[in-house]
Design an enzyme around this catalytic site. Structure first.
Site, PDB file in Angstrom:
ATOM      1  N   THR A  40      36.630  42.002  40.081  1.00 16.04           N
ATOM      2  CA  THR A  40      37.380  43.155  40.580  1.00 16.04           C
ATOM      3  C   THR A  40      37.048  43.428  42.042  1.00 16.04           C
ATOM      4  O   THR A  40      37.928  43.754  42.845  1.00 16.04           O
ATOM      5  CB  THR A  40      37.063  44.401  39.733  1.00 16.04           C
ATOM      6  OG1 THR A  40      37.424  44.149  38.376  1.00 16.04           O
ATOM      7  CG2 THR A  40      37.819  45.617  40.238  1.00 16.04           C
ATOM      8  N   HIS A  43      38.987  41.109  44.139  1.00 13.63           N
ATOM      9  CA  HIS A  43      40.369  41.587  44.299  1.00 13.63           C
ATOM     10  C   HIS A  43      40.437  42.665  45.385  1.00 13.63           C
ATOM     11  O   HIS A  43      41.359  42.673  46.214  1.00 13.63           O
ATOM     12  CB  HIS A  43      40.893  42.157  42.978  1.00 13.63           C
ATOM     13  CG  HIS A  43      41.271  41.124  41.970  1.00 13.63           C
ATOM     14  ND1 HIS A  43      42.366  40.297  42.113  1.00 13.63           N
ATOM     15  CD2 HIS A  43      40.699  40.780  40.787  1.00 13.63           C
ATOM     16  CE1 HIS A  43      42.454  39.483  41.071  1.00 13.63           C
ATOM     17  NE2 HIS A  43      41.448  39.760  40.254  1.00 13.63           N
TER      18      HIS A  43
END
EC number: 1.1.1.103
Length: 341
Positions: A40, A43
């Site tokens: 994450t 990202h």
């Protein structure tokens, strides 16, 4: 205090001097020792479409950590100064039906540490004491710092009975690899993991996978035949979010098979529902960890001899954070630890 922030709406993460967080009545103040970089966080670094639609800027990011309790609110019970803790990154509302019914991992109003609110890539973090988990003395800081993703693996893997079963895992990221180790530890027969990343497939083999299959070079059906499997996989763990991987899973599941899905597709994903229907498959969505059953299971699994330490492949000081993100973004790493001490 030092912190890593998503300072601008563009690619990158920046070191900043952030104010030390204030402690509320029910909060713990945690001095961070180690953090780990999550997919994450990559990202967020890359500033992809999901990040642009989700992440407030500027904000301190990060949610995988271990640290020491150095302060607490006046209403906190059950913790003392000096306790070593990690914590559940999903902050729940406590008021919805699922929270009040004890199913807090299904809270519809979840707020994510380092996603929707200030995160753990900092010298200090404040979280509700409810979310903190004391780390047993015989579990290292390194392992405790990756309890968040390890919890995803444990929650997904233990969704269904695995004893004596044949398991297919699609996606050999760190969570998929740790799930393979969990499956073998609790008694699965064959654990086959698929990907196209040779580095991570080799890591999965070290962590206990029966076969690590590069689907760009080898057919899954041929591997099943080599293993003497005649009826398909009993349990599927979808960790990739890649449509072709899920299609392959549907093709190779046994009738009555069970699938747990953690991987998030990039958009809508069409499948042949007739395979689900005629095979009588059960598909379960997985998000995060069960609070806090998964956390107790994680500690118990490690204390019972499960070794997930090979998944940690890189260590950097926090001042070398850029090298850590570069390693994660390259795909040639397992978990990357950032040391704050």
């Amino acid at each position: 205090m030092k912190a890593l922030s998503k300072l601008k709406p563009e690619e990158g993460i920046w070191m900043v001097d952030a104010p030390k967080p204030e402690v509320g009545h029910n909060d713990l103040l945690i001095k961070i020792r180690k953090t780990a970089i999550c997919g994450t966080d990559v990202h967020i670094y890359n500033w992809d479409e999901w990040s642009q639609n989700t992440i407030p800027v500027p904000m301190v990011v990060g949610h995988e950590y271990v640290g020491e309790v150095v302060g607490m609110g006046q209403e906190v019970r059950g913790f003392t100064i000096g306790d070593r803790v990690s914590g559940e990154g999903h902050i729940t509302c406590g008021h919805c039906r699922n929270c009040r019914g004890g199913r807090t991992h299904l809270c519809r109003n979840t707020s994510g540490v380092g996603v929707n609110r200030e995160g753990a890539f900092a010298e200090y973090l404040v979280i509700p004491a409810f979310n903190a988990f004391k780390i047993p003395d015989d579990i290292s800081d390194d392992l405790a710092s990756i309890f968040d993703p390890f919890g995803n693996a444990v929650h997904t893997a233990l969704s269904f009975d695995l004893v004596g079963e044949d398991v297919l895992i699609t996606g050999a990221g760190p969570i998929g690899i740790m799930a393979a180790a969990v499956c073998r530890h609790v008694g699965a027969r064959h654990v086959v993991i698929t990907d196209v990343n040779e580095y991570r497939l080799e890591l999965a083999q070290k962590m206990g996978a029966t076969r690590a299959v590069n689907v760009a070079k080898e057919k899954l059906e041929d591997v099943m035949q080599e293993l003497g499997m005649t009826e398909g996989f009993d349990v599927g763990l979808e960790m990739s979010g890649v449509p072709s991987a899920f299609h392959s899973m549907l093709d190779t599941m046994n009738h009555g098979g069970k699938i747990a899905m953690l991987g998030i597709p990039g958009g809508e994903m069409a499948i042949d529902w007739s395979k689900v229907i005629f095979k009588g498959l059960i598909i379960k969505g997985i998000y995060g960890r069960e609070m806090f059953e998964t956390w107790y299971k994680m500690a118990s699994l490690i204390q019972s001899g499960l070794d997930i330490s090979p998944i940690i492949t890189h260590h950097f000081s926090i001042d070398e954070f850029q090298q850590g993100f570069d390693a994660m973004r390259s795909g040639q790493s397992g978990k990357v630890i950032l040391n704050w001490d």
